[in-house]
Design a protein around this motif. Structure first.
Motif, PDB file in Angstrom:
ATOM      1  N   THR A   1      -3.929 -98.794 -56.710  1.00  0.00           N
ATOM      2  CA  THR A   1      -5.065 -98.197 -56.029  1.00  0.00           C
ATOM      3  C   THR A   1      -4.859 -96.690 -55.898  1.00  0.00           C
ATOM      4  N   LEU A   2      -5.933 -95.932 -56.103  1.00  0.00           N
ATOM      5  CA  LEU A   2      -5.863 -94.485 -55.925  1.00  0.00           C
ATOM      6  C   LEU A   2      -6.261 -94.138 -54.501  1.00  0.00           C
ATOM      7  N   LEU A   3      -5.428 -93.344 -53.855  1.00  0.00           N
ATOM      8  CA  LEU A   3      -5.635 -92.963 -52.463  1.00  0.00           C
ATOM      9  C   LEU A   3      -5.946 -91.481 -52.351  1.00  0.00           C
ATOM     10  N   THR A   4      -6.747 -91.118 -51.373  1.00  0.00           N
ATOM     11  CA  THR A   4      -6.972 -89.712 -51.071  1.00  0.00           C
ATOM     12  C   THR A   4      -5.736 -89.184 -50.354  1.00  0.00           C
ATOM     13  N   VAL A   5      -5.671 -87.885 -50.165  1.00  0.00           N
ATOM     14  CA  VAL A   5      -4.554 -87.285 -49.439  1.00  0.00           C
ATOM     15  C   VAL A   5      -4.508 -87.849 -48.026  1.00  0.00           C
ATOM     16  N   SER A   6      -5.671 -87.977 -47.418  1.00  0.00           N
ATOM     17  CA  SER A   6      -5.760 -88.514 -46.062  1.00  0.00           C
ATOM     18  C   SER A   6      -5.260 -89.961 -46.002  1.00  0.00           C
ATOM     19  N   GLN A   7      -5.666 -90.779 -46.951  1.00  0.00           N
ATOM     20  CA  GLN A   7      -5.226 -92.177 -46.992  1.00  0.00           C
ATOM     21  C   GLN A   7      -3.730 -92.278 -47.257  1.00  0.00           C
TER      22      GLN A   7
ATOM     23  N   ALA B   1      -1.467 -90.056 -46.443  1.00  0.00           N
ATOM     24  CA  ALA B   1      -0.794 -89.646 -45.205  1.00  0.00           C
ATOM     25  C   ALA B   1      -0.806 -90.782 -44.196  1.00  0.00           C
ATOM     26  N   GLU B   2      -1.927 -91.460 -44.089  1.00  0.00           N
ATOM     27  CA  GLU B   2      -2.031 -92.593 -43.170  1.00  0.00           C
ATOM     28  C   GLU B   2      -1.090 -93.718 -43.597  1.00  0.00           C
ATOM     29  N   HIS B   3      -0.998 -93.948 -44.887  1.00  0.00           N
ATOM     30  CA  HIS B   3      -0.129 -95.001 -45.425  1.00  0.00           C
ATOM     31  C   HIS B   3       1.345 -94.733 -45.100  1.00  0.00           C
ATOM     32  N   LEU B   4       1.756 -93.469 -45.161  1.00  0.00           N
ATOM     33  CA  LEU B   4       3.143 -93.091 -44.880  1.00  0.00           C
ATOM     34  C   LEU B   4       3.367 -92.731 -43.408  1.00  0.00           C
TER      35      LEU B   4
ATOM     36  N   PHE C   1       2.056 -82.735 -45.007  1.00  0.00           N
ATOM     37  CA  PHE C   1       3.266 -83.188 -45.702  1.00  0.00           C
ATOM     38  C   PHE C   1       2.929 -83.676 -47.104  1.00  0.00           C
ATOM     39  N   ILE C   2       1.856 -84.444 -47.242  1.00  0.00           N
ATOM     40  CA  ILE C   2       1.446 -84.947 -48.557  1.00  0.00           C
ATOM     41  C   ILE C   2       1.065 -83.780 -49.463  1.00  0.00           C
ATOM     42  N   ARG C   3       0.322 -82.827 -48.926  1.00  0.00           N
ATOM     43  CA  ARG C   3      -0.068 -81.662 -49.729  1.00  0.00           C
ATOM     44  C   ARG C   3       1.148 -80.833 -50.153  1.00  0.00           C
TER      45      ARG C   3
ATOM     46  N   ALA D   1      -1.036 -95.713 -55.146  1.00  0.00           N
ATOM     47  CA  ALA D   1      -0.277 -96.455 -54.132  1.00  0.00           C
ATOM     48  C   ALA D   1       1.093 -96.843 -54.689  1.00  0.00           C
ATOM     49  N   ARG D   2       1.156 -97.116 -55.982  1.00  0.00           N
ATOM     50  CA  ARG D   2       2.427 -97.454 -56.629  1.00  0.00           C
ATOM     51  C   ARG D   2       3.386 -96.271 -56.580  1.00  0.00           C
ATOM     52  N   VAL D   3       2.870 -95.076 -56.826  1.00  0.00           N
ATOM     53  CA  VAL D   3       3.690 -93.864 -56.785  1.00  0.00           C
ATOM     54  C   VAL D   3       4.231 -93.633 -55.374  1.00  0.00           C
TER      55      VAL D   3
END
Length: 70
Positions: A4-10, A12-15, A21-23, A44-46
Motif C-alpha cells: 500500500t502507498l501511504l502519504t507522509v501523514s499516514q 508518520a501515523e504508522h510509525l 521526521f518522515i520528511r 508500507a513494505r518499505v
C-alpha cells in the motif's frame, strides 16, 4: 505487509512519529519513496523494512560469570 502507498501523514501515523521526521528521512534519502507529480508516497513494505533494519537485539549479562551473553 502489502504494498500500500501511504502519504507522509499516514506514514508518520504508522510509525507514531511526526511528519517532519518522515520528511527528513526522505530528504536525507534514508528511505525509498515514490514521487507522483508533486505528491510523495511511501510503500508500507518499505516502512516495515526500515523498522526491521533498525531493530537492535538485547544484550544480557550473566552476573555469575560476568560475561556478556548475546
Amino acid at each position: 505487509m502489502n504494498d500500500t502507498l501511504l502519504t507522509v501523514s499516514q506514514a508518520a501515523e504508522h510509525l507514531v512519529t511526526s511528519e517532519r521526521f518522515i520528511r527528513r528521512l526522505i530528504a536525507e534519502r534514508r528511505i525509498t519513496y515514490i514521487k507522483l507529480g508533486r505528491h510523495v508516497r511511501i510503500s508500507a513494505r518499505v516502512l516495515a523494512e526500515f523498522v526491521q533494519a533498525g531493530q537492535v537485539e538485547p544484550i544480557t549479562t550473566d552476573l555469575r560469570s560476568r560475561r556478556v551473553v548475546a
